[in-house]
Design a protein around this motif. Sequence first.
Motif, PDB file in Angstrom:
ATOM      1  N   TRP A  48      54.786  43.490  53.331  1.00  0.00           N
ATOM      2  CA  TRP A  48      55.870  43.157  52.821  1.00  0.00           C
ATOM      3  C   TRP A  48      56.056  42.952  51.083  1.00  0.00           C
ATOM      4  CZ3 TRP A  48      57.959  37.895  55.316  1.00  0.00           C
ATOM      5  CH2 TRP A  48      59.252  37.535  54.584  1.00  0.00           C
ATOM      6  N   ILE A  49      55.023  42.303  50.721  1.00  0.00           N
ATOM      7  CA  ILE A  49      55.406  41.756  49.233  1.00  0.00           C
ATOM      8  C   ILE A  49      55.001  43.042  48.530  1.00  0.00           C
ATOM      9  CG2 ILE A  49      54.685  39.687  49.616  1.00  0.00           C
ATOM     10  CD1 ILE A  49      51.924  40.104  48.558  1.00  0.00           C
ATOM     11  N   SER A  50      54.477  44.057  49.061  1.00  0.00           N
ATOM     12  CA  SER A  50      54.225  45.277  48.111  1.00  0.00           C
ATOM     13  C   SER A  50      55.230  46.233  48.347  1.00  0.00           C
ATOM     14  CB  SER A  50      52.881  45.874  48.512  1.00  0.00           C
ATOM     15  OG  SER A  50      52.657  46.497  49.833  1.00  0.00           O
ATOM     16  N   GLN A  51      56.052  46.144  49.175  1.00  0.00           N
ATOM     17  CA  GLN A  51      56.952  47.195  49.642  1.00  0.00           C
ATOM     18  C   GLN A  51      56.268  48.574  49.664  1.00  0.00           C
ATOM     19  OE1 GLN A  51      60.403  46.408  50.147  1.00  0.00           O
ATOM     20  NE2 GLN A  51      59.415  44.327  50.132  1.00  0.00           N
ATOM     21  N   SER A  52      55.146  48.554  50.481  1.00  0.00           N
ATOM     22  CA  SER A  52      54.316  49.625  50.604  1.00  0.00           C
ATOM     23  C   SER A  52      53.939  50.651  49.573  1.00  0.00           C
ATOM     24  CB  SER A  52      54.798  50.570  51.626  1.00  0.00           C
ATOM     25  OG  SER A  52      54.978  49.768  53.041  1.00  0.00           O
ATOM     26  N   ILE A  53      53.760  49.960  48.427  1.00  0.00           N
ATOM     27  CA  ILE A  53      53.513  50.647  47.219  1.00  0.00           C
ATOM     28  C   ILE A  53      52.099  50.060  46.223  1.00  0.00           C
ATOM     29  CG2 ILE A  53      54.408  51.159  44.907  1.00  0.00           C
ATOM     30  CD1 ILE A  53      57.406  51.041  45.874  1.00  0.00           C
ATOM     31  N   SER A  54      51.616  50.919  45.901  1.00  0.00           N
ATOM     32  CA  SER A  54      50.186  50.309  45.175  1.00  0.00           C
ATOM     33  C   SER A  54      50.731  49.661  43.929  1.00  0.00           C
ATOM     34  CB  SER A  54      49.347  51.388  44.806  1.00  0.00           C
ATOM     35  OG  SER A  54      48.672  52.042  46.092  1.00  0.00           O
ATOM     36  N   VAL A  55      50.188  48.379  43.468  1.00  0.00           N
ATOM     37  CA  VAL A  55      50.428  47.823  42.289  1.00  0.00           C
ATOM     38  C   VAL A  55      49.051  47.891  41.206  1.00  0.00           C
ATOM     39  CG1 VAL A  55      51.125  45.838  41.348  1.00  0.00           C
ATOM     40  CG2 VAL A  55      51.896  46.317  43.633  1.00  0.00           C
ATOM     41  N   PRO A  56      49.241  48.221  40.125  1.00  0.00           N
ATOM     42  CA  PRO A  56      48.041  48.217  39.080  1.00  0.00           C
ATOM     43  C   PRO A  56      47.322  46.792  39.244  1.00  0.00           C
ATOM     44  CG  PRO A  56      49.779  49.428  38.092  1.00  0.00           C
ATOM     45  CD  PRO A  56      50.597  48.493  39.483  1.00  0.00           C
ATOM     46  N   ALA A  57      46.125  46.884  39.034  1.00  0.00           N
ATOM     47  CA  ALA A  57      45.266  45.738  38.801  1.00  0.00           C
ATOM     48  C   ALA A  57      45.217  45.399  37.471  1.00  0.00           C
ATOM     49  CB  ALA A  57      44.022  45.565  39.611  1.00  0.00           C
ATOM     50  N   PRO A  58      44.910  44.115  36.959  1.00  0.00           N
ATOM     51  CA  PRO A  58      44.546  43.764  35.346  1.00  0.00           C
ATOM     52  C   PRO A  58      43.504  44.533  35.058  1.00  0.00           C
ATOM     53  CG  PRO A  58      45.043  41.893  36.466  1.00  0.00           C
ATOM     54  CD  PRO A  58      45.130  42.909  37.627  1.00  0.00           C
ATOM     55  N   GLU A  59      43.532  45.292  34.054  1.00  0.00           N
ATOM     56  CA  GLU A  59      42.427  46.138  33.477  1.00  0.00           C
ATOM     57  C   GLU A  59      41.189  45.573  33.245  1.00  0.00           C
ATOM     58  OE1 GLU A  59      41.724  49.283  29.843  1.00  0.00           O
ATOM     59  OE2 GLU A  59      43.586  48.387  29.972  1.00  0.00           O
ATOM     60  N   GLU A  60      41.261  44.181  33.011  1.00  0.00           N
ATOM     61  CA  GLU A  60      40.063  43.462  32.851  1.00  0.00           C
ATOM     62  C   GLU A  60      39.380  43.364  33.965  1.00  0.00           C
ATOM     63  OE1 GLU A  60      42.957  41.950  29.490  1.00  0.00           O
ATOM     64  OE2 GLU A  60      42.833  42.542  31.908  1.00  0.00           O
ATOM     65  N   LEU A  61      39.817  43.527  35.202  1.00  0.00           N
ATOM     66  CA  LEU A  61      39.011  43.321  36.396  1.00  0.00           C
ATOM     67  C   LEU A  61      38.054  44.554  36.750  1.00  0.00           C
ATOM     68  CD1 LEU A  61      41.629  41.714  38.831  1.00  0.00           C
ATOM     69  CD2 LEU A  61      39.825  40.674  37.754  1.00  0.00           C
ATOM     70  N   ARG A  62      38.359  45.567  36.052  1.00  0.00           N
ATOM     71  CA  ARG A  62      37.299  46.753  36.076  1.00  0.00           C
ATOM     72  C   ARG A  62      36.004  46.576  35.893  1.00  0.00           C
ATOM     73  NH1 ARG A  62      41.730  51.407  33.676  1.00  0.00           N
ATOM     74  NH2 ARG A  62      43.531  50.705  35.355  1.00  0.00           N
ATOM     75  N   PHE A  63      35.709  45.527  34.837  1.00  0.00           N
ATOM     76  CA  PHE A  63      34.473  45.204  34.581  1.00  0.00           C
ATOM     77  C   PHE A  63      33.640  44.328  35.780  1.00  0.00           C
ATOM     78  CE2 PHE A  63      31.577  41.819  33.049  1.00  0.00           C
ATOM     79  CZ  PHE A  63      30.481  42.784  32.400  1.00  0.00           C
ATOM     80  N   PHE A  64      34.453  43.758  36.658  1.00  0.00           N
ATOM     81  CA  PHE A  64      33.988  42.928  37.454  1.00  0.00           C
ATOM     82  C   PHE A  64      33.847  43.705  38.769  1.00  0.00           C
ATOM     83  CE2 PHE A  64      35.832  39.664  34.822  1.00  0.00           C
ATOM     84  CZ  PHE A  64      34.728  38.536  34.488  1.00  0.00           C
ATOM     85  N   GLY A  65      34.713  44.916  39.163  1.00  0.00           N
ATOM     86  CA  GLY A  65      34.656  45.540  40.236  1.00  0.00           C
ATOM     87  C   GLY A  65      34.046  46.712  40.038  1.00  0.00           C
ATOM     88  N   ALA A  66      33.583  47.024  38.772  1.00  0.00           N
ATOM     89  CA  ALA A  66      33.182  48.640  38.593  1.00  0.00           C
ATOM     90  C   ALA A  66      32.062  48.777  37.508  1.00  0.00           C
ATOM     91  CB  ALA A  66      34.003  49.800  38.640  1.00  0.00           C
ATOM     92  N   GLY A  67      32.018  47.413  36.922  1.00  0.00           N
ATOM     93  CA  GLY A  67      31.302  47.624  35.617  1.00  0.00           C
ATOM     94  C   GLY A  67      29.723  47.583  35.725  1.00  0.00           C
ATOM     95  N   TYR A  68      28.833  47.764  34.542  1.00  0.00           N
ATOM     96  CA  TYR A  68      27.484  47.545  34.690  1.00  0.00           C
ATOM     97  C   TYR A  68      26.927  46.558  33.619  1.00  0.00           C
ATOM     98  CZ  TYR A  68      28.036  52.014  37.190  1.00  0.00           C
ATOM     99  OH  TYR A  68      28.450  52.832  37.963  1.00  0.00           O
ATOM    100  N   LEU A  69      25.767  46.218  33.765  1.00  0.00           N
ATOM    101  CA  LEU A  69      24.893  45.166  33.127  1.00  0.00           C
ATOM    102  C   LEU A  69      25.074  46.032  31.450  1.00  0.00           C
ATOM    103  CD1 LEU A  69      22.266  43.703  34.970  1.00  0.00           C
ATOM    104  CD2 LEU A  69      24.454  42.847  34.551  1.00  0.00           C
ATOM    105  N   PRO A  70      25.251  45.281  30.451  1.00  0.00           N
ATOM    106  CA  PRO A  70      25.081  45.904  28.980  1.00  0.00           C
ATOM    107  C   PRO A  70      23.793  46.365  28.661  1.00  0.00           C
ATOM    108  CG  PRO A  70      25.316  43.543  28.869  1.00  0.00           C
ATOM    109  CD  PRO A  70      25.470  43.832  30.315  1.00  0.00           C
ATOM    110  N   GLU A  71      23.896  47.288  27.703  1.00  0.00           N
ATOM    111  CA  GLU A  71      22.581  47.803  27.195  1.00  0.00           C
ATOM    112  C   GLU A  71      22.378  46.915  25.969  1.00  0.00           C
ATOM    113  OE1 GLU A  71      19.603  48.718  26.943  1.00  0.00           O
ATOM    114  OE2 GLU A  71      19.852  50.525  28.028  1.00  0.00           O
ATOM    115  N   TRP A  72      21.152  46.943  25.541  1.00  0.00           N
ATOM    116  CA  TRP A  72      20.624  46.041  24.244  1.00  0.00           C
ATOM    117  C   TRP A  72      19.025  46.411  24.353  1.00  0.00           C
ATOM    118  CZ3 TRP A  72      16.906  42.582  25.269  1.00  0.00           C
ATOM    119  CH2 TRP A  72      16.710  42.213  26.408  1.00  0.00           C
ATOM    120  N   GLY A  73      18.722  46.004  23.025  1.00  0.00           N
ATOM    121  CA  GLY A  73      17.299  46.120  22.728  1.00  0.00           C
ATOM    122  C   GLY A  73      16.634  47.403  22.386  1.00  0.00           C
ATOM    123  N   PRO A  74      15.161  47.632  22.428  1.00  0.00           N
ATOM    124  CA  PRO A  74      14.673  48.821  22.369  1.00  0.00           C
ATOM    125  C   PRO A  74      14.810  49.855  23.333  1.00  0.00           C
ATOM    126  CG  PRO A  74      13.092  46.989  22.924  1.00  0.00           C
ATOM    127  CD  PRO A  74      14.275  46.323  22.973  1.00  0.00           C
TER     128      PRO A  74
END
Length: 407
Positions: free
Chosen positions: A140-166
């Motif tokens: 009902w609220i989407s009218q059967s259409i996909s809605v883009p998610a905030p780009e920042e959420l991609r880190f939480f849904g598909a991100g990885y731990l950062p690289e650092w150090g030697p």
Amino acid sequence: MKQIKQVLGGDFRQYTMVLALAVLIIFFNVISGGRMLTPSNFQNLLSGNAYVLILALGMLMVIVIGQIDLSVGSVAGFTAMAMAIVAEKYNLPWFIAVLFAIVLGLLIGAWHGFFLAKLGIPGFITTLGGMLMFRGGVIWISQSISVPAPEELRFFGAGYLPEWGPAFTRMNNSTLLLGIIAICAYVYMEMKKYKRSGDITGEKAPLWAVTTRVVLVSLVIAYFTWLFGSGREGTSFPIPGLILVILVIIYHTITQKTTFGRHVYAVGGNKNAAALSGVNVSRTYFLTMMNMSLLAAIAGILFVGRATAAGPSDGTSWEMDAIASVFIGGAAVSGGVGTILATMVGGMVMAVLNNGLMLMGVGADKTQVIKGLVLLMAVAFDVYNKNSGRASIIGKLFPSKEEKSDK
């Protein structure tokens, strides 16, 4: 055999599902030509199933109190869609949209909890109504259409731990550090348990057995640390997996170490006896259902972050995998029995089964049939052992504090 039992720290049978998980991984790795045990596959396996495992955390507590929640998939899809819509329509910061989804999940849980705790309507009926309402609400609220998610959420849904150090470690140093912390924490807990092992029986477990167990488990942790940390550049242990680990620690502590956790098991074991002993049964029902919808909202947020958009079909049948994870992990249908760690093993069995069958090219139809058979066999095997007077096999995996005290 006696030495093996000493190394495992108890009845060999309580590790059945852990061994089944290991056998499944090895089997699919051999059948798929080594494609199961690869960094990229396990990274995708964990990040792609984290939302179901998060749902299973809450579902365990619902099932332990003797109820069921059929609405979690629909609630996850509805809250995630509402988050995406308000973020896009009102141009809200991503964290405000996330907070909105979490509050909405809490309100939905309070709605379910009210009907169960105050009106006495069984959770099955209450959440069946919720499943229908919120599944229709998503469309009902989407009218059967996909809605883009905030780009920042991609880190939480598909991100990885950062690289650092030697670079000489030749793996992601964040993942390496996480593995080292996990090994140190496990060694500390085992040594602490060893020091206390003679307090009740007066006889300590053999030091050689404890040392062997610590070494074996540490090697397994070290292997998976290498597996997750040695993938292609830019990948490591996934952020959804880290969020899942944090939630597992929190909910294991809640269920095993807090008054509320003891109340959950008491209500599930015998509601009338719990009430007579001073447990507020209605409050326990209410908070458990509210917690379930909170975790459903978190699961929906992570899924949408990974998918990059909220879709009208998100959440469909998620409750089935969550419920299956709990029962394969040894929870009793009648309530009162089940643990967080065992549920995670059950959830990983389902995740590996899904992933392995996909690697083999098995269609979605046959996969559903196989998963249903696995669930039936796991529960039937456990019930058979209970009816035969034997110790419950999967139900004794990572026994709860109450079960331990009965021994």
